[in-house]
Design a protein around this motif. Structure first.
Motif, PDB file in Angstrom:
ATOM      1  N   MET A 128      -6.152  13.330   5.319  1.00 50.86           N
ATOM      2  CA  MET A 128      -4.701  13.159   5.361  1.00 50.86           C
ATOM      3  C   MET A 128      -4.048  14.036   4.300  1.00 50.86           C
ATOM      4  O   MET A 128      -4.538  14.092   3.168  1.00 50.86           O
ATOM      5  N   PHE A 129      -2.948  14.705   4.655  1.00 45.19           N
ATOM      6  CA  PHE A 129      -2.288  15.653   3.758  1.00 45.19           C
ATOM      7  C   PHE A 129      -3.280  16.703   3.247  1.00 45.19           C
ATOM      8  O   PHE A 129      -3.128  17.237   2.150  1.00 45.19           O
ATOM      9  N   GLY A 130      -4.316  16.959   4.027  1.00 42.83           N
ATOM     10  CA  GLY A 130      -5.303  17.961   3.656  1.00 42.83           C
ATOM     11  C   GLY A 130      -6.202  17.561   2.507  1.00 42.83           C
ATOM     12  O   GLY A 130      -6.836  18.417   1.881  1.00 42.83           O
ATOM     13  N   ALA A 131      -6.285  16.258   2.217  1.00 42.69           N
ATOM     14  CA  ALA A 131      -7.075  15.795   1.080  1.00 42.69           C
ATOM     15  C   ALA A 131      -7.782  14.500   1.438  1.00 42.69           C
ATOM     16  O   ALA A 131      -7.466  13.839   2.428  1.00 42.69           O
ATOM     17  N   GLU A 132      -8.742  14.119   0.605  1.00 42.05           N
ATOM     18  CA  GLU A 132      -9.469  12.867   0.791  1.00 42.05           C
ATOM     19  C   GLU A 132      -8.966  11.852  -0.222  1.00 42.05           C
ATOM     20  O   GLU A 132      -8.905  12.135  -1.428  1.00 42.05           O
ATOM     21  N   PHE A 133      -8.616  10.672   0.259  1.00 42.77           N
ATOM     22  CA  PHE A 133      -8.138   9.603  -0.610  1.00 42.77           C
ATOM     23  C   PHE A 133      -9.258   8.572  -0.775  1.00 42.77           C
ATOM     24  O   PHE A 133      -9.769   8.051   0.222  1.00 42.77           O
ATOM     25  N   PRO A 134      -9.651   8.255  -2.005  1.00 42.58           N
ATOM     26  CA  PRO A 134     -10.716   7.273  -2.202  1.00 42.58           C
ATOM     27  C   PRO A 134     -10.317   5.859  -1.796  1.00 42.58           C
ATOM     28  O   PRO A 134     -11.180   4.992  -1.663  1.00 42.58           O
ATOM     29  N   SER A 135      -9.038   5.618  -1.613  1.00 43.99           N
ATOM     30  CA  SER A 135      -8.515   4.311  -1.213  1.00 43.99           C
ATOM     31  C   SER A 135      -7.165   4.532  -0.554  1.00 43.99           C
ATOM     32  O   SER A 135      -6.490   5.533  -0.834  1.00 43.99           O
ATOM     33  N   PRO A 136      -6.723   3.622   0.321  1.00 48.24           N
ATOM     34  CA  PRO A 136      -5.386   3.756   0.905  1.00 48.24           C
ATOM     35  C   PRO A 136      -4.275   3.255  -0.015  1.00 48.24           C
ATOM     36  O   PRO A 136      -3.116   3.250   0.380  1.00 48.24           O
ATOM     37  N   VAL A 137      -4.624   2.841  -1.231  1.00 43.78           N
ATOM     38  CA  VAL A 137      -3.663   2.214  -2.142  1.00 43.78           C
ATOM     39  C   VAL A 137      -3.308   3.156  -3.280  1.00 43.78           C
ATOM     40  O   VAL A 137      -4.191   3.636  -4.007  1.00 43.78           O
ATOM     41  N   LEU A 138      -2.005   3.413  -3.442  1.00 44.61           N
ATOM     42  CA  LEU A 138      -1.508   4.241  -4.535  1.00 44.61           C
ATOM     43  C   LEU A 138      -0.558   3.424  -5.399  1.00 44.61           C
ATOM     44  O   LEU A 138      -0.039   2.385  -4.976  1.00 44.61           O
ATOM     45  N   LEU A 139      -0.307   3.901  -6.610  1.00 44.39           N
ATOM     46  CA  LEU A 139       0.708   3.324  -7.483  1.00 44.39           C
ATOM     47  C   LEU A 139       2.035   4.002  -7.200  1.00 44.39           C
ATOM     48  O   LEU A 139       2.111   5.234  -7.084  1.00 44.39           O
ATOM     49  N   ALA A 140       3.098   3.216  -7.090  1.00 44.59           N
ATOM     50  CA  ALA A 140       4.407   3.733  -6.700  1.00 44.59           C
ATOM     51  C   ALA A 140       5.137   4.392  -7.866  1.00 44.59           C
ATOM     52  O   ALA A 140       4.973   4.015  -9.032  1.00 44.59           O
ATOM     53  N   SER A 141       5.966   5.340  -7.529  1.00 46.43           N
ATOM     54  CA  SER A 141       6.759   6.050  -8.528  1.00 46.43           C
ATOM     55  C   SER A 141       7.644   5.095  -9.314  1.00 46.43           C
ATOM     56  O   SER A 141       8.219   4.150  -8.771  1.00 46.43           O
ATOM     57  N   LEU A 171       4.660  11.484  11.807  1.00 44.70           N
ATOM     58  CA  LEU A 171       4.247  11.815  10.450  1.00 44.70           C
ATOM     59  C   LEU A 171       3.460  10.672   9.805  1.00 44.70           C
ATOM     60  O   LEU A 171       3.718   9.499  10.084  1.00 44.70           O
ATOM     61  N   PRO A 172       2.526  10.987   8.920  1.00 52.52           N
ATOM     62  CA  PRO A 172       1.887   9.938   8.120  1.00 52.52           C
ATOM     63  C   PRO A 172       2.936   9.222   7.267  1.00 52.52           C
ATOM     64  O   PRO A 172       3.850   9.862   6.735  1.00 52.52           O
TER      65      PRO A 172
END
Length: 308
Positions: free
Chosen positions: A1-14, A231-232
């Protein structure tokens, strides 16, 4: 996704994790999907007067005012740490501006740097003057996205405002103008009054409301965006646990962001990640992608019909 690999679907929000370093001693950042930095503007911003944050029933209200060190300060003071310490977690830089040229100047100024994946374009902040002018004007939004598309090949994720008649229309506009993804949604404008002083509780008078109270609106906005574009989507708003995150994923989000919950429990994002993994295992689901947008129609009904 977005041309990259994410180790988890969870991110910290801005706006809830600083620029990453602030959370480094609290949670293993490389074990979650990544983070979205605090805002970066062309020039440094001092932010709004205090008080800037207050609790509300079901969440909080904030009017930080996009305080940040500016483009050159971010490059000199914040980006080196991200570049050195994050190996797996993906980083999006949240970009703000007073004008289209401001946005473009920040993107151009950052684009030759490394240490981050892409941009989250903040056209939806309700606690600064003009913070939603691009996010609520169809032509202005389309022109801005197209202009930024010409400035970079990195992923462009547009952070949508809920303060429009139909967020789906604005999602479609972003896709047509060249965006790579969406963040849905930003905070809702609100006010809390101190009845003893008969004054607003925060210095800016009004601010952005976040937390569990806005979860249903965020899930709905994600679902509407998914109906109108391909879009994602990163789902944001009121996520405290895996069940909340899975609502967004079933509604169409590929990734989620945890924000306000981190103020209550800095480890909330890690708990959400672990909870999603347990859910997948318990239900025999091999890939999270199989759940994205897998919302069933209501029993006994035909195709889902948007509210209103």
């Amino acid at each position: 996704m977005f041309g990259a690999e994410f180790p988890s679907p969870v991110l910290l929000a801005s706006g809830t994790c600083g620029y990453g370093q602030e959370y480094a001693d609290l949670i293993p950042l490389d074990e979650i999907g990544g983070l979205v930095t605090k805002a970066v503007s062309l020039e440094p911003r001092p932010g709004n007067p205090p008080h800037r944050v207050a609790e509300t029933p079901g969440g909080m209200i904030n009017a930080i005012g996009l305080e940040n060190p500016g483009l050159h300060g971010f490059i000199a003071e914040k980006l080196p740490w991200l570049r050195e310490h994050l190996r797996r977690a993906q980083v999006f830089v949240n970009v703000v501006g007073h004008s289209a040229e401001d946005f473009a100047a920040v993107v151009r100024g950052l684009d030759e740097e490394d240490g981050f994946l892409g941009y989250e374009i903040n056209v939806s902040c309700p606690n600064v003057k003009g913070g939603t002018m691009f996010g609520t004007d169809e032509r202005a939004l389309s022109d801005l996205v197209a202009r930024l598309r010409a400035c970079t090949e990195r992923p462009l994720v547009i952070k949508l405002t809920p303060n429009v008649p139909d967020v789906g229309d604005f999602a479609r506009i972003c896709e047509e103008a060249g965006a790579d993804g969406l963040s849905a949604i930003n905070t809702f404008p609100g006010m809390v009054v101190d009845i003893a002083r008969r004054e607003p509780l925060i210095g800016n008078r009004s601010g952005g409301v976040s937390g569990p109270a806005i979860l249903p609106m965020g899930v709905y906005a994600t679902w509407r965006a998914r109906q109108t574009c391909g879009l994602p989507i990163m789902g944001i708003g009121g996520i405290r646990n895996a069940e909340d995150a899975l609502q967004y994923i079933l509604a169409g989000a590929c990734l989620v962001q945890v924000g306000t919950a981190s103020f209550v429990d800095p480890g909330a994002a890690v708990d959400v990640h672990e909870g999603i993994s347990k859910y997948l295992t318990a239900n025999g689901i091999a890939r999270l992608e199989d759940l994205v947008g897998a919302l069933s129609a209501w029993p006994g009904s035909g195709p889902a019909i948007p509210a209103g």
